[in-house]
Design a protein around this motif. Structure first.
Motif, mmCIF file in Angstrom:
data_model
loop_
_atom_site.group_PDB
_atom_site.id
_atom_site.type_symbol
_atom_site.label_atom_id
_atom_site.label_comp_id
_atom_site.label_asym_id
_atom_site.label_seq_id
_atom_site.Cartn_x
_atom_site.Cartn_y
_atom_site.Cartn_z
ATOM 1 N N SER A 185 -0.534 -0.960 9.278
ATOM 2 C CA SER A 185 0.647 -1.551 8.637
ATOM 3 C C SER A 185 0.323 -2.161 7.274
ATOM 4 O O SER A 185 1.231 -2.569 6.549
ATOM 5 C CB SER A 185 1.256 -2.626 9.538
ATOM 6 O OG SER A 185 0.365 -3.707 9.713
ATOM 7 N N HIS A 186 -0.949 -2.217 6.902
ATOM 8 C CA HIS A 186 -1.338 -2.777 5.607
ATOM 9 C C HIS A 186 -1.340 -1.723 4.508
ATOM 10 O O HIS A 186 -1.567 -2.052 3.332
ATOM 11 C CB HIS A 186 -2.732 -3.405 5.689
ATOM 12 C CG HIS A 186 -2.804 -4.618 6.561
ATOM 13 N ND1 HIS A 186 -3.828 -5.547 6.477
ATOM 14 C CD2 HIS A 186 -1.982 -5.068 7.549
ATOM 15 C CE1 HIS A 186 -3.634 -6.493 7.366
ATOM 16 N NE2 HIS A 186 -2.525 -6.225 8.034
ATOM 17 N N ALA A 187 -1.145 -0.463 4.856
ATOM 18 C CA ALA A 187 -1.139 0.602 3.854
ATOM 19 C C ALA A 187 0.132 0.531 3.016
ATOM 20 O O ALA A 187 1.206 0.198 3.517
ATOM 21 C CB ALA A 187 -1.241 1.971 4.529
ATOM 22 N N GLY A 188 -0.016 0.849 1.735
ATOM 23 C CA GLY A 188 1.125 0.970 0.848
ATOM 24 C C GLY A 188 1.299 2.417 0.429
ATOM 25 O O GLY A 188 0.483 3.285 0.798
ATOM 26 N N ASN A 189 2.297 2.706 -0.329
ATOM 27 C CA ASN A 189 2.579 4.095 -0.701
ATOM 28 C C ASN A 189 1.573 4.685 -1.683
ATOM 29 O O ASN A 189 1.578 5.891 -1.920
ATOM 30 C CB ASN A 189 4.000 4.208 -1.257
ATOM 31 C CG ASN A 189 5.037 4.147 -0.155
ATOM 32 O OD1 ASN A 189 4.805 4.630 0.956
ATOM 33 N ND2 ASN A 189 6.178 3.543 -0.435
ATOM 34 N N GLU A 190 0.687 3.842 -2.233
ATOM 35 C CA GLU A 190 -0.381 4.346 -3.089
ATOM 36 C C GLU A 190 -1.753 4.225 -2.418
ATOM 37 O O GLU A 190 -2.783 4.368 -3.066
ATOM 38 C CB GLU A 190 -0.393 3.615 -4.428
ATOM 39 C CG GLU A 190 0.831 3.878 -5.290
ATOM 40 C CD GLU A 190 0.697 3.240 -6.657
ATOM 41 O OE1 GLU A 190 0.406 3.954 -7.635
ATOM 42 O OE2 GLU A 190 0.877 2.012 -6.743
ATOM 43 N N SER A 191 -1.751 3.986 -1.106
ATOM 44 C CA SER A 191 -3.001 3.845 -0.364
ATOM 45 C C SER A 191 -3.545 5.205 0.051
ATOM 46 O O SER A 191 -2.792 6.173 0.213
ATOM 47 C CB SER A 191 -2.784 2.996 0.892
ATOM 48 O OG SER A 191 -2.354 1.695 0.575
ATOM 49 N N ILE A 192 -4.857 5.252 0.258
ATOM 50 C CA ILE A 192 -5.503 6.401 0.882
ATOM 51 C C ILE A 192 -6.158 5.886 2.158
ATOM 52 O O ILE A 192 -6.987 4.968 2.125
ATOM 53 C CB ILE A 192 -6.546 7.050 -0.046
ATOM 54 C CG1 ILE A 192 -5.869 7.611 -1.297
ATOM 55 C CG2 ILE A 192 -7.290 8.160 0.693
ATOM 56 C CD1 ILE A 192 -6.826 8.252 -2.283
#
Length: 256
Positions: free
Chosen positions: A55-62
């Motif tokens: 849930s800590h991922a953002g839309n620019e995360s890998i």
């Protein structure tokens, strides 16, 4: 796509309290990449690796090897993140059910630790007990012959040496089981009532490595308890990890 800036790996991990399982993420990233690692905020343009921090991922995360608690709502999932690998098939199932594409590449990156740290450590204890850092009451046990391994510690190699000094491991911590598996140390899963999402993250991992089993209840403060009693009473899993780690390593986004 590479996210490095000024030669540093931007990585997000859970950093609220010193905790071996979470601190392992930057340690491993630095060893794999050979580059310094900088902490990145959640939902930022960064890599995510070890931990139940989906849930800590953002839309620019890998995302590489991250897991789920099983409690995330659709609004907590990053639709446009790049998912290279996840901890196990249950995490992937959550993503796919929410129409987020994720390859069938599995594995907790902590399984790769022995490739980067494998010292010759003398076995000093027949048994080590690893409890989740939040189990403050259970962590007060003093069982003759048992080596207590405390995870509220971000000295990675000190904790790894403690594992390697034990012939067998009992753990309520998922990363206690994973590190024992990674080094081929027979281990028993001790039941714990406290994890967020209950047993979801454990099953996610255990399915990925072909080592499904049930947790075992046990009173660590029973009168007269010794290492010998625990060794006789607990069932220890000696099976090797049944997972090809090649695809996981190949999917690593910061590996040259």
């Amino acid at each position: 796509m590479k996210l490095e800036t000024e030669g540093q790996i931007p990585l997000h991990w859970w950093d609220i309290k010193p905790n071996f399982g979470d601190a392992l993420s930057p340690w491993l990233a630095q060893h794999i990449s050979g580059k310094p690692v900088s902490f990145a905020a959640r939902h930022s343009r960064s890599y995510l690796s070890i931990g139940s921090i989906l849930s800590h991922a953002g839309n620019e995360s890998i995302v590489w090897g991250t897991g789920s608690f099983g409690t995330e709502t659709p609004s907590q999932l990053a639709t446009n993140a790049e998912y290279r690998a996840v901890r196990g098939p249950l995490t992937r199932n959550i993503l796919e059910r929410n129409k987020i594409s994720c390859p069938r590449v599995y594995g907790d990156p902590a399984l790769l630790v022995p490739a980067f740290y494998s010292p010759d450590v003398e076995k000093t204890h027949e048994l080590g007990i690893v409890l989740r850092w939040s189990e403050s009451n259970r962590n007060k046990h003093a069982i003759p012959g048992v080596k207590p391994i405390f995870l509220r510690n971000d000295n990675i190699e000190e904790v790894l040496d403690s594992f390697l000094a034990c012939e067998k491991i009992i753990s309520t911590s998922l990363h206690g089981l994973i590190i024992a598996d990674a080094y081929g140390i027979p281990n028993a899963w001790l039941d714990s009532p406290t994890p967020k999402g209950l047993e979801f993250k454990y099953w996610d991992y255990l399915i990925s490595v072909g080592k499904t089993r049930d947790p075992q209840p046990y009173r660590l403060h029973a009168p007269g308890l010794t290492a010998s009693t625990l060794l006789n009473d607990m069932n220890f899993d000696r099976r090797p990890v049944n997972l090809d780690l090649g695809p996981l390593l190949s999917a690593c986004p910061f590996r040259d």
